[in-house]
Write a protein that holds these residues in place. Structure first.
Motif, PDB file in Angstrom:
ATOM      1  N   GLY A   1      51.945  10.898  25.102  1.00 28.89           N
ATOM      2  CA  GLY A   1      51.579  11.780  26.204  1.00 28.89           C
ATOM      3  C   GLY A   1      52.652  12.034  27.243  1.00 28.89           C
ATOM      4  N   HIS A   2      53.858  11.535  27.008  1.00 26.66           N
ATOM      5  CA  HIS A   2      54.937  11.728  27.980  1.00 26.66           C
ATOM      6  C   HIS A   2      55.742  12.983  27.671  1.00 26.66           C
ATOM      7  CE1 HIS A   2      54.863   7.703  29.980  1.00 26.66           C
ATOM      8  NE2 HIS A   2      54.303   7.343  28.837  1.00 26.66           N
ATOM      9  N   GLU A   3      56.205  13.638  28.709  1.00 29.33           N
ATOM     10  CA  GLU A   3      57.256  14.629  28.528  1.00 29.33           C
ATOM     11  C   GLU A   3      58.554  13.861  28.303  1.00 29.33           C
ATOM     12  OE1 GLU A   3      59.629  18.209  30.901  1.00 29.33           O
ATOM     13  OE2 GLU A   3      58.172  16.940  31.970  1.00 29.33           O
ATOM     14  N   VAL A   4      59.292  14.210  27.262  1.00 24.83           N
ATOM     15  CA  VAL A   4      60.535  13.500  26.935  1.00 24.83           C
ATOM     16  C   VAL A   4      61.684  14.494  26.923  1.00 24.83           C
ATOM     17  CG1 VAL A   4      61.729  12.025  25.279  1.00 24.83           C
ATOM     18  CG2 VAL A   4      59.243  11.828  25.546  1.00 24.83           C
ATOM     19  N   ILE A   5      62.721  14.192  27.687  1.00 27.44           N
ATOM     20  CA  ILE A   5      63.903  15.044  27.772  1.00 27.44           C
ATOM     21  C   ILE A   5      65.071  14.271  27.180  1.00 27.44           C
ATOM     22  CG2 ILE A   5      65.424  16.335  29.324  1.00 27.44           C
ATOM     23  CD1 ILE A   5      62.145  15.224  30.732  1.00 27.44           C
ATOM     24  N   VAL A   6      65.784  14.876  26.226  1.00 29.21           N
ATOM     25  CA  VAL A   6      66.887  14.185  25.540  1.00 29.21           C
ATOM     26  C   VAL A   6      68.140  15.063  25.595  1.00 29.21           C
ATOM     27  CG1 VAL A   6      67.471  12.803  23.519  1.00 29.21           C
ATOM     28  CG2 VAL A   6      65.090  13.370  23.952  1.00 29.21           C
ATOM     29  N   PRO A   7      68.793  15.125  26.728  1.00 25.41           N
ATOM     30  CA  PRO A   7      69.970  15.995  26.845  1.00 25.41           C
ATOM     31  C   PRO A   7      71.196  15.370  26.180  1.00 25.41           C
ATOM     32  CG  PRO A   7      69.026  15.380  29.003  1.00 25.41           C
ATOM     33  CD  PRO A   7      68.494  14.442  27.984  1.00 25.41           C
ATOM     34  N   GLY A   8      72.071  16.208  25.664  1.00 21.25           N
ATOM     35  CA  GLY A   8      73.333  15.729  25.142  1.00 21.25           C
ATOM     36  C   GLY A   8      74.368  15.581  26.243  1.00 21.25           C
ATOM     37  N   TRP A   9      75.374  14.783  25.981  1.00 17.99           N
ATOM     38  CA  TRP A   9      76.499  14.701  26.912  1.00 17.99           C
ATOM     39  C   TRP A   9      77.181  16.067  27.005  1.00 17.99           C
ATOM     40  CZ3 TRP A   9      79.817   9.655  25.983  1.00 17.99           C
ATOM     41  CH2 TRP A   9      78.993   8.530  26.086  1.00 17.99           C
ATOM     42  N   PRO A  10      77.894  16.361  28.080  1.00 14.77           N
ATOM     43  CA  PRO A  10      78.622  17.628  28.162  1.00 14.77           C
ATOM     44  C   PRO A  10      79.578  17.769  26.969  1.00 14.77           C
ATOM     45  CG  PRO A  10      78.691  16.468  30.256  1.00 14.77           C
ATOM     46  CD  PRO A  10      78.090  15.512  29.275  1.00 14.77           C
ATOM     47  N   GLY A  11      79.522  18.917  26.331  1.00 14.84           N
ATOM     48  CA  GLY A  11      80.334  19.133  25.145  1.00 14.84           C
ATOM     49  C   GLY A  11      79.565  18.949  23.866  1.00 14.84           C
ATOM     50  N   ILE A  12      78.489  18.154  23.931  1.00 12.28           N
ATOM     51  CA  ILE A  12      77.610  17.979  22.774  1.00 12.28           C
ATOM     52  C   ILE A  12      76.391  18.874  22.930  1.00 12.28           C
ATOM     53  CG2 ILE A  12      76.000  16.387  21.652  1.00 12.28           C
ATOM     54  CD1 ILE A  12      78.061  14.231  21.857  1.00 12.28           C
ATOM     55  N   ASP A  13      75.719  18.764  24.076  1.00  7.62           N
ATOM     56  CA  ASP A  13      74.533  19.577  24.360  1.00  7.62           C
ATOM     57  C   ASP A  13      73.571  19.506  23.173  1.00  7.62           C
ATOM     58  OD1 ASP A  13      75.638  20.404  26.888  1.00  7.62           O
ATOM     59  OD2 ASP A  13      77.011  21.644  25.737  1.00  7.62           O
ATOM     60  N   ASP A  14      73.237  20.652  22.560  1.00  7.71           N
ATOM     61  CA  ASP A  14      72.305  20.633  21.430  1.00  7.71           C
ATOM     62  C   ASP A  14      73.003  20.941  20.105  1.00  7.71           C
ATOM     63  OD1 ASP A  14      72.880  23.257  21.913  1.00  7.71           O
ATOM     64  OD2 ASP A  14      70.796  23.957  21.974  1.00  7.71           O
ATOM     65  N   ARG A  15      74.312  20.704  20.036  1.00 12.57           N
ATOM     66  CA  ARG A  15      75.062  20.956  18.808  1.00 12.57           C
ATOM     67  C   ARG A  15      74.726  19.910  17.742  1.00 12.57           C
ATOM     68  NH1 ARG A  15      81.074  20.720  20.576  1.00 12.57           N
ATOM     69  NH2 ARG A  15      81.457  21.447  18.437  1.00 12.57           N
ATOM     70  N   SER A  16      74.841  20.295  16.490  1.00 14.79           N
ATOM     71  CA  SER A  16      74.605  19.361  15.395  1.00 14.79           C
ATOM     72  C   SER A  16      75.798  18.420  15.261  1.00 14.79           C
ATOM     73  CB  SER A  16      74.415  20.112  14.079  1.00 14.79           C
ATOM     74  OG  SER A  16      75.644  20.677  13.644  1.00 14.79           O
TER      75      SER A  16
ATOM     76  N   GLU B   1      74.621  12.130   9.037  1.00 13.79           N
ATOM     77  CA  GLU B   1      73.497  12.673   9.792  1.00 13.79           C
ATOM     78  C   GLU B   1      73.701  12.582  11.303  1.00 13.79           C
ATOM     79  OE1 GLU B   1      70.084  10.494   8.616  1.00 13.79           O
ATOM     80  OE2 GLU B   1      70.090  11.223   6.542  1.00 13.79           O
ATOM     81  N   GLN B   2      74.450  11.572  11.781  1.00  8.71           N
ATOM     82  CA  GLN B   2      74.428  11.282  13.217  1.00  8.71           C
ATOM     83  C   GLN B   2      75.785  11.150  13.901  1.00  8.71           C
ATOM     84  OE1 GLN B   2      71.868   8.084  14.377  1.00  8.71           O
ATOM     85  NE2 GLN B   2      70.101   8.858  13.289  1.00  8.71           N
ATOM     86  N   ALA B   3      76.822  10.698  13.223  1.00  2.79           N
ATOM     87  CA  ALA B   3      78.063  10.317  13.902  1.00  2.79           C
ATOM     88  C   ALA B   3      78.875  11.513  14.370  1.00  2.79           C
ATOM     89  CB  ALA B   3      78.911   9.452  12.978  1.00  2.79           C
ATOM     90  N   VAL B   4      79.511  11.362  15.531  1.00  2.97           N
ATOM     91  CA  VAL B   4      80.435  12.373  16.060  1.00  2.97           C
ATOM     92  C   VAL B   4      81.685  11.678  16.591  1.00  2.97           C
ATOM     93  CG1 VAL B   4      78.603  13.997  16.658  1.00  2.97           C
ATOM     94  CG2 VAL B   4      79.384  12.343  18.367  1.00  2.97           C
ATOM     95  N   ASN B   5      82.639  12.466  17.026  1.00  7.56           N
ATOM     96  CA  ASN B   5      83.878  11.925  17.580  1.00  7.56           C
ATOM     97  C   ASN B   5      83.622  11.223  18.909  1.00  7.56           C
ATOM     98  OD1 ASN B   5      84.494  13.965  15.602  1.00  7.56           O
ATOM     99  ND2 ASN B   5      86.602  13.926  16.333  1.00  7.56           N
ATOM    100  N   SER B   6      84.621  10.442  19.312  1.00 10.00           N
ATOM    101  CA  SER B   6      84.529   9.702  20.560  1.00 10.00           C
ATOM    102  C   SER B   6      84.964  10.542  21.754  1.00 10.00           C
ATOM    103  CB  SER B   6      85.423   8.465  20.473  1.00 10.00           C
ATOM    104  OG  SER B   6      85.544   7.839  21.725  1.00 10.00           O
ATOM    105  N   TYR B   7      84.455  10.178  22.923  1.00  5.96           N
ATOM    106  CA  TYR B   7      85.035  10.620  24.189  1.00  5.96           C
ATOM    107  C   TYR B   7      85.997   9.494  24.587  1.00  5.96           C
ATOM    108  CZ  TYR B   7      81.111  13.956  24.812  1.00  5.96           C
ATOM    109  OH  TYR B   7      80.195  14.964  24.683  1.00  5.96           O
ATOM    110  N   ASN B   8      87.253   9.616  24.218  1.00  8.80           N
ATOM    111  CA  ASN B   8      88.184   8.507  24.434  1.00  8.80           C
ATOM    112  C   ASN B   8      88.262   8.077  25.890  1.00  8.80           C
ATOM    113  OD1 ASN B   8      88.640   8.986  21.745  1.00  8.80           O
ATOM    114  ND2 ASN B   8      90.852   9.264  21.938  1.00  8.80           N
ATOM    115  N   GLN B   9      88.248   9.054  26.801  1.00  7.19           N
ATOM    116  CA  GLN B   9      88.383   8.725  28.220  1.00  7.19           C
ATOM    117  C   GLN B   9      87.240   7.829  28.692  1.00  7.19           C
ATOM    118  OE1 GLN B   9      89.373  11.993  30.820  1.00  7.19           O
ATOM    119  NE2 GLN B   9      88.560  10.970  32.623  1.00  7.19           N
TER     120      GLN B   9
END
Length: 279
Positions: free
Chosen positions: A40-55, A175-183
């Motif tokens: 019953g909760h509203e759930v918000i799952v935003p991506g980090w800047p640069g990822i957003d909703d990209r696959s 399915e899930q892994a992406v590059n790092s934000y090195n900084q």
């Protein structure tokens, strides 16, 4: 929409903001998000800047948007999202998302906080050998501190898939892994060692909403030693509620590892009960 989040009403279910970690996207939260929405909760799952909703595949193909983004920009990004909500949310973060959760708690933005295998803020130098090894792909090249280094399948298996076969881990990487934000990684390690920087929080903040730290006994990235050090530092510094929960046999991927439901249900029950008490 009101840009200042307020306390939820006594009978309202607070929204939940889920924050993913380094090398991941919002997809890593699919399990918990679906379960919390069913409750019953509203759930918000935003991506980090640069990822957003990209696959994940899209991010791996073109990771340039991740380059040069630091921790402060990511925390500010989540603060803007949270302040746009009509009520203060429960905030949960995994891994580096758990560090971001603590930085948002330092800004007073939630009614309860859960760090799942959370990164440590500045001033907690605990660094087990397995944790140090997870950072070698990034830390080995300080001249690329603003880059976005890919995560190899081999290193993904050590970091996230150490309960899986190599074949199973490779499928999960796809399915899930992406590059790092090195900084972000350099800032986190530097803050932990030097005790200052963008990852610094006020451990003694008396009005901070309750915080729960969860660790897994087989986690190579944030083993229990780090979680216990975080909790010890908070408890020694101020009166705000900070609690600890450890799950034997769980890896860094505890948000989707077999049996994740037990952890999700505990985190939700703990957070909602403490959020209502806070309200």
């Amino acid at each position: 929409m009101n840009t200042t989040a307020s306390q939820p009403g006594a009978n309202a279910l607070p929204p939940i903001v889920l924050i993913h970690g380094l090398w991941m996207t919002p997809k890593s939260w699919d399990t918990w998000a679906a379960r919390f929405r069913a409750a019953g909760h509203e759930v918000i799952v935003p991506g980090w800047p640069g990822i957003d909703d990209r696959s994940p595949e899209d991010v791996r193909t073109n990771p340039s948007a991740l380059e040069g983004i630091g921790l402060a920009k990511i925390v500010d990004h989540y603060e803007r999202i949270i302040r746009a909500l009509p009520t203060k949310p429960i905030i949960m973060g995994h891994s580096f998302g758990g560090l971001i959760t603590q930085l948002l708690a330092d800004r007073g933005l939630g009614v309860a906080y859960v760090g799942v295998a959370p990164g440590q803020p500045a001033g907690i130098p605990t660094l087990p050998l397995s944790t140090a090894w997870t950072g070698t792909p990034i830390l080995s090249n300080p001249f690329d501190r603003h880059g976005a280094k890919p995560l190899s399948k081999r290193h993904f298996h050590f970091t996230f898939g150490n309960d899986l076969t190599h074949a199973e881990s490779d499928r999960l990487w796809k399915e899930q892994a992406v590059n790092s934000y090195n900084q972000v990684f350099f800032e986190g390690v530097s803050g932990a060692i030097r005790g200052k920087g963008v990852s610094k929080v006020d451990f003694g903040r008396a009005d901070r909403a309750p915080l729960l730290v969860i660790t897994g006994g087989k986690d190579h990235v944030v083993p229990p030693a780090i979680g216990k050090a975080i909790v010890k530092k908070y408890r020694a510094s101020g009166p705000a509620v900070v609690e600890y929960k450890e799950y034997a046999g769980r890896t860094h991927r505890m948000v989707s590892q077999a049996g994740w439901e037990e952890i999700a249900d505990y985190a939700l029950s703990w957070a909602t009960s403490h959020a209502l008490a806070t309200a």
